[in-house]
Design an enzyme around this catalytic site. Structure first.
Site, PDB file in Angstrom:
ATOM      1  N   SER A  87       0.798  -1.204   0.042  1.00  0.00           N
ATOM      2  CA  SER A  87      -0.116  -0.003  -0.111  1.00  0.00           C
ATOM      3  C   SER A  87       0.860   1.309   0.047  1.00  0.00           C
ATOM      4  CB  SER A  87      -0.926  -0.058   1.195  1.00  0.00           C
ATOM      5  OG  SER A  87      -1.406   1.329   1.500  1.00  0.00           O
ATOM      6  N   HIS A 107      -1.028  -1.321  -4.058  1.00  0.00           N
ATOM      7  CA  HIS A 107      -2.473  -1.236  -3.825  1.00  0.00           C
ATOM      8  C   HIS A 107      -2.286   0.583  -3.713  1.00  0.00           C
ATOM      9  CE1 HIS A 107      -5.954  -2.270  -1.112  1.00  0.00           C
ATOM     10  NE2 HIS A 107      -5.367  -1.086  -0.537  1.00  0.00           N
ATOM     11  N   ASP A 130      -4.819   3.293  -2.029  1.00  0.00           N
ATOM     12  CA  ASP A 130      -5.719   3.766  -1.076  1.00  0.00           C
ATOM     13  C   ASP A 130      -6.335   5.212  -1.530  1.00  0.00           C
ATOM     14  OD1 ASP A 130      -5.986   1.503   0.649  1.00  0.00           O
ATOM     15  OD2 ASP A 130      -3.930   2.127   1.037  1.00  0.00           O
ATOM     16  N   MET A 162      -9.453   7.817  -0.556  1.00  0.00           N
ATOM     17  CA  MET A 162     -10.268   8.137   0.113  1.00  0.00           C
ATOM     18  C   MET A 162     -10.970   9.513   0.174  1.00  0.00           C
ATOM     19  SD  MET A 162      -8.110   6.946   3.631  1.00  0.00           S
ATOM     20  CE  MET A 162      -6.924   5.432   3.812  1.00  0.00           C
ATOM     21  N   HIS A 214      -8.153   0.889  -4.170  1.00  0.00           N
ATOM     22  CA  HIS A 214      -9.288   0.441  -3.164  1.00  0.00           C
ATOM     23  C   HIS A 214      -9.931   1.841  -2.940  1.00  0.00           C
ATOM     24  CE1 HIS A 214      -9.536  -0.426   1.243  1.00  0.00           C
ATOM     25  NE2 HIS A 214     -10.630  -0.470   0.615  1.00  0.00           N
ATOM     26  N   MET A 251     -12.370   3.815  -0.955  1.00  0.00           N
ATOM     27  CA  MET A 251     -12.915   3.979   0.135  1.00  0.00           C
ATOM     28  C   MET A 251     -13.833   5.427   0.124  1.00  0.00           C
ATOM     29  SD  MET A 251      -9.810   2.831   2.542  1.00  0.00           S
ATOM     30  CE  MET A 251      -8.835   2.894   1.132  1.00  0.00           C
ATOM     31  N   MET A 287     -11.236  -6.147   5.390  1.00  0.00           N
ATOM     32  CA  MET A 287     -10.585  -5.034   5.940  1.00  0.00           C
ATOM     33  C   MET A 287     -10.232  -5.918   7.326  1.00  0.00           C
ATOM     34  SD  MET A 287     -10.244  -2.615   4.135  1.00  0.00           S
ATOM     35  CE  MET A 287      -9.109  -1.498   5.267  1.00  0.00           C
ATOM     36  N   PHE A 347      -6.891   4.726   7.866  1.00  0.00           N
ATOM     37  CA  PHE A 347      -5.509   5.275   8.018  1.00  0.00           C
ATOM     38  C   PHE A 347      -4.682   3.849   8.072  1.00  0.00           C
ATOM     39  CE2 PHE A 347      -8.366   8.192  10.006  1.00  0.00           C
ATOM     40  CZ  PHE A 347      -7.673   9.256   9.877  1.00  0.00           C
ATOM     41  N   GLY A 348      -3.239   4.139   7.672  1.00  0.00           N
ATOM     42  CA  GLY A 348      -2.089   3.143   7.719  1.00  0.00           C
ATOM     43  C   GLY A 348      -1.674   2.957   9.233  1.00  0.00           C
ATOM     44  N   GLY A 349      -0.912   1.850   9.498  1.00  0.00           N
ATOM     45  CA  GLY A 349      -0.492   1.763  10.756  1.00  0.00           C
ATOM     46  C   GLY A 349      -1.264   1.359  11.959  1.00  0.00           C
ATOM     47  N   ASP A 406      -6.549  -6.685   4.143  1.00  0.00           N
ATOM     48  CA  ASP A 406      -6.096  -5.072   4.146  1.00  0.00           C
ATOM     49  C   ASP A 406      -5.972  -4.632   5.530  1.00  0.00           C
ATOM     50  OD1 ASP A 406      -4.939  -2.531   3.767  1.00  0.00           O
ATOM     51  OD2 ASP A 406      -6.709  -2.017   2.335  1.00  0.00           O
ATOM     52  N   GLY A 407      -4.952  -4.288   6.337  1.00  0.00           N
ATOM     53  CA  GLY A 407      -4.773  -3.747   7.646  1.00  0.00           C
ATOM     54  C   GLY A 407      -3.997  -4.218   8.737  1.00  0.00           C
ATOM     55  N   GLY A 408      -2.863  -3.568   8.810  1.00  0.00           N
ATOM     56  CA  GLY A 408      -2.084  -4.351  10.142  1.00  0.00           C
ATOM     57  C   GLY A 408      -1.272  -5.588   9.492  1.00  0.00           C
ATOM     58  N   GLY A 429       1.139  -1.982   4.203  1.00  0.00           N
ATOM     59  CA  GLY A 429       1.671  -0.422   3.938  1.00  0.00           C
ATOM     60  C   GLY A 429       2.803  -0.282   4.895  1.00  0.00           C
TER      61      GLY A 429
HETATM   62  C1  DX5 Z   1      -6.590   1.502   5.374  1.00  0.00           C
HETATM   63  C2  DX5 Z   1      -5.883   1.138   4.034  1.00  0.00           C
HETATM   64  C3  DX5 Z   1      -4.860   0.359   3.997  1.00  0.00           C
HETATM   65  C4  DX5 Z   1      -3.540   0.699   4.928  1.00  0.00           C
HETATM   66  C5  DX5 Z   1      -2.891  -0.512   5.131  1.00  0.00           C
HETATM   67  O1  DX5 Z   1      -7.720   2.180   5.300  1.00  0.00           O
HETATM   68  O2  DX5 Z   1      -7.003   0.601   3.255  1.00  0.00           O
HETATM   69  O3  DX5 Z   1      -4.528   0.143   2.839  1.00  0.00           O
HETATM   70  O4  DX5 Z   1      -2.644   1.404   4.080  1.00  0.00           O
HETATM   71  O5  DX5 Z   1      -1.802   0.040   5.983  1.00  0.00           O
HETATM   72  P1  DX5 Z   1      -0.935  -0.765   7.160  1.00  0.00           P
HETATM   73  O6  DX5 Z   1      -0.458  -1.956   6.445  1.00  0.00           O
HETATM   74  O7  DX5 Z   1      -0.162   0.126   7.660  1.00  0.00           O
HETATM   75  O8  DX5 Z   1      -2.164  -1.178   8.051  1.00  0.00           O
HETATM   76 ZN    ZN Z   2      -6.473  -0.391   1.286  1.00  0.00          ZN
END
Ligand code: DX5
Ligand code: ZN
Length: 220
Positions: free
Chosen positions: A7, A32, A34, A36, A65, A67, A140, A146-148, A178-180, A200
């Site tokens: 990501s 990937h 994102d 938003m 993706h 959102m 998800m 958000f990432g992280g 996707d996520g964490g 990400g």
């Molecule tokens: C969250 C995004 C993810 C995010 C993943 O809304 O859709 O793609 O960037 O980031 P990490 O891997 O840091 O959770």
């Molecule tokens: Zn994503």
């Protein structure tokens, strides 16, 4: 072998071209992206011109993706910008409009995908699967935005349910998480049936990107 979908939300936006070329050199399967809108999720990121610019500098498949609220309004433009996969959220509009959005992607030769937020059950996707409207499903494992964030392991039962249904009814459909995701949580996901892992922050923080990507691809 799982697919690695970095990501770019965690990339250095000033050096996006350099970072995306590096992902290609390191063997990434997808990029990937994102998108938003500040309405469907409480954050604003990348839009159509940036996807088009990324298209010009890489031949990696672009996994976009969305959102965004009522994605039907923009799916055609993301397809024209060069997306290879367009993912909408099942929660983002009525079933009727979501179906139109998925059909729009396919009519443009783009793979159609649908995603569920953590609070949305697998059952919300059954009618789309039954009608053969999707090429990929995205589960998800954080609240989108958000990432992280911390990986939600309690999403694994949803993943297992969807894996069973895919194997029974539509074996070619990909199952993305996707996520964490890191090399530990990623393995939990592949064991529960995922075959595409978005990563990400863990990937961009890894000392050796190629090794991280190989680590994902070694998961079964
Ligand atoms: C969250 C995004 C993810 C995010 C993943 O809304 O859709 O793609 O960037 O980031 P990490 O891997 O840091 O959770
Ligand atoms: Zn994503």
């Amino acid at each position: 072998m799982a697919k690695a979908a970095p990501s770019i939300l965690s990339a250095d936006f000033v050096n996006l071209e350099r970072d995306i070329r590096h992902l290609k050199d390191c063997g990434a399967d997808y990029v990937h992206i994102d998108v938003m809108d500040g309405i469907f999720v409480p954050n604003i990121t990348i839009g159509i011109p940036v996807v088009a610019a990324i298209r010009r500098i890489t031949d990696l498949p672009l996994d976009v993706h969305l959102m965004i609220d009522r994605p039907i309004r923009y799916v055609e433009e993301f397809c024209d910008a060069g997306a290879d996969i367009v993912t909408i959220h099942v929660e983002a509009d009525t079933e009727e409009n979501n179906i139109k959005a998925l059909e729009m992607s396919r009519s443009k030769g783009v793979r159609a995908a649908i995603s569920v937020k953590p609070g949305t059950p697998a059952e919300a996707l059954f009618s789309y699967i039954d009608r053969n409207l999707v090429d990929m499903i995205l589960v998800m494992t954080v609240e989108p935005g958000f990432g992280g964030q911390k990986f939600m392991e309690d999403m694994m039962s949803k993943l297992r349910t969807l894996r069973k249904i895919i194997d029974l009814r539509c074996p070619g459909v990909e199952l993305e998480v996707d996520g964490g995701v890191n090399l530990t949580t990623g393995r939990i996901c592949t064991e529960a049936g995922a075959n595409v892992l978005v990563a990400g922050s863990a990937l961009f923080k890894a000392p050796d990107t190629a090794e991280f990507i190989r680590g994902i691809q070694a998961m079964v």
